[in-house]
Design an enzyme around this catalytic site. Structure first.
Site, PDB file in Angstrom:
ATOM      1  N   THR A 174       0.848  -1.191   0.000  1.00  0.00           N
ATOM      2  CA  THR A 174       0.000   0.000   0.000  1.00  0.00           C
ATOM      3  C   THR A 174       0.886   1.244   0.000  1.00  0.00           C
ATOM      4  O   THR A 174       1.876   1.314   0.729  1.00  0.00           O
ATOM      5  CB  THR A 174      -0.921   0.039   1.233  1.00  0.00           C
ATOM      6  OG1 THR A 174      -1.789  -1.098   1.201  1.00  0.00           O
ATOM      7  CG2 THR A 174      -1.784   1.293   1.237  1.00  0.00           C
ATOM      8  N   PHE A 176       1.209   5.229   0.753  1.00  0.00           N
ATOM      9  CA  PHE A 176       0.651   6.287   1.591  1.00  0.00           C
ATOM     10  C   PHE A 176       1.290   7.618   1.218  1.00  0.00           C
ATOM     11  O   PHE A 176       2.433   7.662   0.752  1.00  0.00           O
ATOM     12  CB  PHE A 176       0.927   6.000   3.072  1.00  0.00           C
ATOM     13  CG  PHE A 176       0.213   4.808   3.620  1.00  0.00           C
ATOM     14  CD1 PHE A 176      -0.982   4.943   4.304  1.00  0.00           C
ATOM     15  CD2 PHE A 176       0.750   3.525   3.478  1.00  0.00           C
ATOM     16  CE1 PHE A 176      -1.632   3.840   4.831  1.00  0.00           C
ATOM     17  CE2 PHE A 176       0.105   2.416   3.993  1.00  0.00           C
ATOM     18  CZ  PHE A 176      -1.093   2.570   4.670  1.00  0.00           C
TER      19      PHE A 176
END
Length: 279
Positions: A174, A176
């Site tokens: 992921t 960010f």
């Protein structure tokens, strides 16, 4: 006495966003928030100095609503962070793997551990989120129920890690973005700079093609381009783009000038160093 700095994130303590905060800003206290909007508001009101927002996942694509939230937030991107989504089976202290008959987590994580759960005959229970499931297992006291979450959640809620890195795919990551009230245009980092912008093209034929031409002719690499609808209209699209380089680089400056000519609006959301852990 030094005042504690805070970084806001969406989710409960022990979430993967919390893990991202620890990685990117270990000197900041992580502040959990109910929604992405709450995390942004925490920065705008001064409750936190920074916000950590997930924008995309290598398996599931972009995070819903984030791209439309960023331009309206009034915050600027000052950094990026990548977190490998390692999934672990957590349980009450003293519990063995053989005792676990069901596991609770967010539906996305449950779907990423199918092989392990099938192999061990573990039934899936859908929870609101990963860290919340770990907390529920800790508070529920059900010995045969585990949680799928980050190791950080085990640390926070006093659970044992019965199995580590049980995800089916080994590259789930992921991305960010670290958001601040003020932009930081300084050149920093050892792996180059990235610039993120949003723009809306003018209503003329081939506007997007012409707008993109400036990046090609000036040799500026665009690493991401996504569109999304704005204002409830199927005709008005806004584009989100990541490019390599700094706005003051001659080639980037020329490309942005050309882009500006073919757009109704353009906003630079931030210029920041490339994360060395970028896949």
């Amino acid at each position: 006495m030094t005042e504690t700095k805070r970084i806001a994130f969406q989710g409960e303590p022990g979430a993967y966003s919390h893990e991202a905060c620890r990685h990117a800003r270990p000197d900041h206290e992580a502040l959990p928030c109910r929604t992405f909007e709450d995390a942004v508001e925490a920065v705008k009101t001064g409750a936190a100095e920074l916000a950590m927002l997930p924008v995309e996942n290598s398996t599931y694509g972009r995070v819903a609503d984030i791209h439309s939230l960023l331009p309206q937030s009034g915050l600027r991107i000052i950094d990026e962070a990548f977190v490998r989504v390692h999934i672990n089976l957590l349980a009450l202290p003293g519990t063995s793997l053989e005792e676990i008959t069901e596991a609770q987590s967010h539906t996305v994580l449950l779907g990423q551990c199918r092989r392990f759960l099938k192999e061990h005959g573990i039934h899936r229970i859908t929870g609101a989120d990963t860290a919340g499931s770990a907390r529920a297992v800790s508070e529920g006291g059900i010995a045969h129920r585990g949680a799928l979450a980050a190791e950080l959640a085990a640390e926070i809620y006093g659970l044992d890690v019965l199995a580590r890195h049980i995800e089916d795919e080994g590259n789930n990551t992921t991305r960010f973005l670290v958001m601040s009230p003020e932009a930081d245009d300084s050149r920093r980092g050892d792996h180059g700079m990235l610039t993120t912008l949003v723009f809306q093209t003018r209503n003329i034929p081939a506007a997007l093609y012409k707008a993109m031409g400036g990046f090609a002719t000036n040799g500026v690499n665009m690493t991401k381009l996504e569109s999304y609808l704005i204002g409830g209209s199927f005709e008005a699209s806004q584009f989100y783009a990541d490019i390599e380089g700094h706005p003051e680089d001659p080639a980037v400056a020329r490309a942005l000038d050309e882009l500006d000519y073919f757009t109704e609006s353009m906003t630079i959301l931030g210029t920041y160093p490339r994360d060395p852990r970028r896949p």
